[in-house]
Design a protein around this motif. Sequence first.
Motif, PDB file in Angstrom:
ATOM      1  N   ILE A   6       9.405  19.908  10.231  1.00  0.00           N
ATOM      2  CA  ILE A   6      10.157  18.701  10.577  1.00  0.00           C
ATOM      3  C   ILE A   6      11.621  19.081  10.809  1.00  0.00           C
ATOM      4  CG2 ILE A   6       8.603  17.224   9.228  1.00  0.00           C
ATOM      5  CD1 ILE A   6      11.007  16.828   7.271  1.00  0.00           C
ATOM      6  N   LEU A   7      12.323  18.242  11.558  1.00  0.00           N
ATOM      7  CA  LEU A   7      13.721  18.559  11.779  1.00  0.00           C
ATOM      8  C   LEU A   7      14.581  17.312  11.701  1.00  0.00           C
ATOM      9  CD1 LEU A   7      14.178  17.837  15.047  1.00  0.00           C
ATOM     10  CD2 LEU A   7      12.849  19.920  15.231  1.00  0.00           C
ATOM     11  N   LEU A   8      15.855  17.541  11.511  1.00  0.00           N
ATOM     12  CA  LEU A   8      16.798  16.437  11.441  1.00  0.00           C
ATOM     13  C   LEU A   8      17.695  16.470  12.666  1.00  0.00           C
ATOM     14  CD1 LEU A   8      15.955  16.926   8.337  1.00  0.00           C
ATOM     15  CD2 LEU A   8      17.790  15.282   7.949  1.00  0.00           C
ATOM     16  N   LEU A   9      17.854  15.308  13.280  1.00  0.00           N
ATOM     17  CA  LEU A   9      18.690  15.194  14.471  1.00  0.00           C
ATOM     18  C   LEU A   9      19.607  13.987  14.325  1.00  0.00           C
ATOM     19  CD1 LEU A   9      15.995  15.885  17.202  1.00  0.00           C
ATOM     20  CD2 LEU A   9      18.026  17.281  16.806  1.00  0.00           C
ATOM     21  N   GLY A  10      20.796  14.122  14.876  1.00  0.00           N
ATOM     22  CA  GLY A  10      21.757  13.032  14.804  1.00  0.00           C
ATOM     23  C   GLY A  10      23.141  13.594  15.032  1.00  0.00           C
ATOM     24  N   ASP A  11      24.101  12.715  15.227  1.00  0.00           N
ATOM     25  CA  ASP A  11      25.459  13.159  15.527  1.00  0.00           C
ATOM     26  C   ASP A  11      26.070  13.931  14.359  1.00  0.00           C
ATOM     27  OD1 ASP A  11      25.145  11.882  17.908  1.00  0.00           O
ATOM     28  OD2 ASP A  11      26.582  10.287  17.510  1.00  0.00           O
ATOM     29  N   PHE A  12      27.144  14.613  14.659  1.00  0.00           N
ATOM     30  CA  PHE A  12      27.878  15.386  13.667  1.00  0.00           C
ATOM     31  C   PHE A  12      28.425  14.462  12.564  1.00  0.00           C
ATOM     32  CE2 PHE A  12      31.897  17.529  12.319  1.00  0.00           C
ATOM     33  CZ  PHE A  12      31.291  18.633  11.740  1.00  0.00           C
ATOM     34  N   GLY A  13      28.240  14.870  11.332  1.00  0.00           N
ATOM     35  CA  GLY A  13      28.880  14.159  10.224  1.00  0.00           C
ATOM     36  C   GLY A  13      28.132  12.951   9.693  1.00  0.00           C
ATOM     37  N   VAL A  14      26.922  12.707  10.185  1.00  0.00           N
ATOM     38  CA  VAL A  14      26.186  11.519   9.729  1.00  0.00           C
ATOM     39  C   VAL A  14      25.498  11.740   8.377  1.00  0.00           C
ATOM     40  CG1 VAL A  14      25.829  10.563  12.043  1.00  0.00           C
ATOM     41  CG2 VAL A  14      24.135  12.158  11.099  1.00  0.00           C
ATOM     42  N   GLY A  15      25.345  13.011   7.990  1.00  0.00           N
ATOM     43  CA  GLY A  15      24.772  13.299   6.670  1.00  0.00           C
ATOM     44  C   GLY A  15      23.431  14.011   6.690  1.00  0.00           C
ATOM     45  N   LYS A  16      23.121  14.699   7.773  1.00  0.00           N
ATOM     46  CA  LYS A  16      21.830  15.403   7.870  1.00  0.00           C
ATOM     47  C   LYS A  16      21.697  16.463   6.771  1.00  0.00           C
ATOM     48  CE  LYS A  16      22.731  16.678  12.107  1.00  0.00           C
ATOM     49  NZ  LYS A  16      24.034  15.976  12.270  1.00  0.00           N
ATOM     50  N   THR A  17      22.709  17.316   6.695  1.00  0.00           N
ATOM     51  CA  THR A  17      22.659  18.397   5.703  1.00  0.00           C
ATOM     52  C   THR A  17      22.657  17.819   4.284  1.00  0.00           C
ATOM     53  OG1 THR A  17      23.798  19.858   7.248  1.00  0.00           O
ATOM     54  CG2 THR A  17      23.835  20.504   4.931  1.00  0.00           C
ATOM     55  N   SER A  18      23.426  16.768   4.077  1.00  0.00           N
ATOM     56  CA  SER A  18      23.484  16.147   2.743  1.00  0.00           C
ATOM     57  C   SER A  18      22.142  15.534   2.347  1.00  0.00           C
ATOM     58  CB  SER A  18      24.564  15.066   2.725  1.00  0.00           C
ATOM     59  OG  SER A  18      25.830  15.611   3.042  1.00  0.00           O
ATOM     60  N   SER A  71      14.034  26.302  20.795  1.00  0.00           N
ATOM     61  CA  SER A  71      13.385  26.937  19.643  1.00  0.00           C
ATOM     62  C   SER A  71      13.523  26.068  18.384  1.00  0.00           C
ATOM     63  CB  SER A  71      13.991  28.311  19.384  1.00  0.00           C
ATOM     64  OG  SER A  71      15.375  28.183  19.163  1.00  0.00           O
ATOM     65  N   TYR A  72      14.554  25.256  18.358  1.00  0.00           N
ATOM     66  CA  TYR A  72      14.736  24.343  17.227  1.00  0.00           C
ATOM     67  C   TYR A  72      13.711  23.218  17.284  1.00  0.00           C
ATOM     68  CZ  TYR A  72      17.122  21.053  14.093  1.00  0.00           C
ATOM     69  OH  TYR A  72      17.431  20.177  13.083  1.00  0.00           O
ATOM     70  N   MET A  73      13.522  22.679  18.479  1.00  0.00           N
ATOM     71  CA  MET A  73      12.625  21.532  18.671  1.00  0.00           C
ATOM     72  C   MET A  73      11.152  21.934  18.697  1.00  0.00           C
ATOM     73  SD  MET A  73      14.387  18.669  19.931  1.00  0.00           S
ATOM     74  CE  MET A  73      15.977  18.311  20.596  1.00  0.00           C
ATOM     75  N   PHE A  74      10.893  23.123  19.244  1.00  0.00           N
ATOM     76  CA  PHE A  74       9.529  23.487  19.594  1.00  0.00           C
ATOM     77  C   PHE A  74       8.592  23.515  18.388  1.00  0.00           C
ATOM     78  CE2 PHE A  74       6.112  26.353  20.911  1.00  0.00           C
ATOM     79  CZ  PHE A  74       5.736  25.728  22.093  1.00  0.00           C
ATOM     80  N   GLY A  75       7.443  22.890  18.546  1.00  0.00           N
ATOM     81  CA  GLY A  75       6.425  22.937  17.509  1.00  0.00           C
ATOM     82  C   GLY A  75       6.674  22.020  16.330  1.00  0.00           C
ATOM     83  N   ALA A  76       7.638  21.113  16.438  1.00  0.00           N
ATOM     84  CA  ALA A  76       7.904  20.210  15.314  1.00  0.00           C
ATOM     85  C   ALA A  76       6.811  19.139  15.230  1.00  0.00           C
ATOM     86  CB  ALA A  76       9.267  19.560  15.473  1.00  0.00           C
ATOM     87  N   HIS A  77       6.374  18.855  14.013  1.00  0.00           N
ATOM     88  CA  HIS A  77       5.388  17.788  13.794  1.00  0.00           C
ATOM     89  C   HIS A  77       6.070  16.438  13.586  1.00  0.00           C
ATOM     90  CE1 HIS A  77       3.460  21.575  12.474  1.00  0.00           C
ATOM     91  NE2 HIS A  77       2.425  21.066  13.109  1.00  0.00           N
ATOM     92  N   GLY A  78       7.340  16.498  13.222  1.00  0.00           N
ATOM     93  CA  GLY A  78       8.038  15.242  12.965  1.00  0.00           C
ATOM     94  C   GLY A  78       9.538  15.443  12.952  1.00  0.00           C
ATOM     95  N   ALA A  79      10.253  14.322  12.971  1.00  0.00           N
ATOM     96  CA  ALA A  79      11.712  14.393  12.943  1.00  0.00           C
ATOM     97  C   ALA A  79      12.276  13.214  12.162  1.00  0.00           C
ATOM     98  CB  ALA A  79      12.282  14.382  14.355  1.00  0.00           C
ATOM     99  N   ILE A  80      13.433  13.480  11.575  1.00  0.00           N
ATOM    100  CA  ILE A  80      14.221  12.408  10.968  1.00  0.00           C
ATOM    101  C   ILE A  80      15.491  12.278  11.806  1.00  0.00           C
ATOM    102  CG2 ILE A  80      15.517  11.650   8.946  1.00  0.00           C
ATOM    103  CD1 ILE A  80      13.537  13.237   7.214  1.00  0.00           C
ATOM    104  N   PHE A  81      15.662  11.104  12.404  1.00  0.00           N
ATOM    105  CA  PHE A  81      16.871  10.833  13.179  1.00  0.00           C
ATOM    106  C   PHE A  81      17.858  10.128  12.264  1.00  0.00           C
ATOM    107  CE2 PHE A  81      13.405  11.170  16.188  1.00  0.00           C
ATOM    108  CZ  PHE A  81      13.916  12.132  17.039  1.00  0.00           C
ATOM    109  N   VAL A  82      19.067  10.674  12.235  1.00  0.00           N
ATOM    110  CA  VAL A  82      20.043  10.183  11.273  1.00  0.00           C
ATOM    111  C   VAL A  82      21.262   9.605  11.995  1.00  0.00           C
ATOM    112  CG1 VAL A  82      21.394  10.735   9.211  1.00  0.00           C
ATOM    113  CG2 VAL A  82      19.291  12.026   9.703  1.00  0.00           C
ATOM    114  N   ALA A  83      21.673   8.414  11.570  1.00  0.00           N
ATOM    115  CA  ALA A  83      22.920   7.812  12.028  1.00  0.00           C
ATOM    116  C   ALA A  83      23.724   7.416  10.797  1.00  0.00           C
ATOM    117  CB  ALA A  83      22.643   6.578  12.883  1.00  0.00           C
ATOM    118  N   ASP A  84      25.003   7.193  11.002  1.00  0.00           N
ATOM    119  CA  ASP A  84      25.863   6.667   9.937  1.00  0.00           C
ATOM    120  C   ASP A  84      25.891   5.151  10.112  1.00  0.00           C
ATOM    121  OD1 ASP A  84      28.035   5.693   8.462  1.00  0.00           O
ATOM    122  OD2 ASP A  84      29.310   7.438   8.880  1.00  0.00           O
ATOM    123  N   CYS A  85      25.382   4.422   9.126  1.00  0.00           N
ATOM    124  CA  CYS A  85      25.246   2.970   9.278  1.00  0.00           C
ATOM    125  C   CYS A  85      26.596   2.265   9.415  1.00  0.00           C
ATOM    126  CB  CYS A  85      24.433   2.375   8.133  1.00  0.00           C
ATOM    127  SG  CYS A  85      25.149   2.586   6.504  1.00  0.00           S
TER     128      CYS A  85
END
Length: 158
Positions: A6-18, A71-85
């Motif tokens: 799975i991968l996390l996608l979203g703009d910079f600073g929204v809290g993906k790494t956190s 290579s980041y996207m390829f083969g992903a089964h799922g994703a979490i899209f993150v925004a800052d509310c």
Amino acid sequence: MIRKKILLLGDFGVGKTSLIRRYIDNTFDDRYLTTIGVKISKKILEIRRIECELIIWDIEGSTPIKKIPKSYMFGAHGAIFVADCNREATIKDLAEHIETFLTVNPKAKYVIAYNKSDLLSAEQKADFPLEENAFLTSAKEGENVNRLFSTLAEEIIQ
Ligand code: G3D
Ligand code: MG
């Protein structure tokens, strides 16, 4: 044991790494830590008696959507899209993140995190419009973080 990328996608600073750090370690660090390149974390969870290892990919957040390596996207089964509310622009950008991802992985499942819910008032929270597969999350306080990842894992395993 089954493994799912799975991968996390979203703009910079929204809290993906956190969010990942909260989910993996259950800690939250106020210090800023830039992710260099791609960081891969793992977590084992049990979904309906099936052991599943989530392989969680986190990319350097400042990378423009269009430049995220295949290579980041390829083969992903799922994703979490993150925004800052609290930041409308990051919510608007979700559509492009989702479209880009689904072009590479049309059959993948996804959930949406409107993160930093700890900065909303109780009224703002109650009024916040949420799609069916979306959650108000707080990497800082832990709200809905486990639910976010486990809902995605359940969707993938179904
Ligand atoms: P990114 O990986 O999407 O780029 P980060 O985002 O996880 O690096 O987080 C960016 C900033 O938002 C960090 O603050 C981090 O502490 C903060 N943050 C992440 N999640 C939350 C949350 O749920 N609530 C609050 N209040 N802050 C959060 P700094 O100040 O270090 O840039
Ligand atoms: Mg990051």
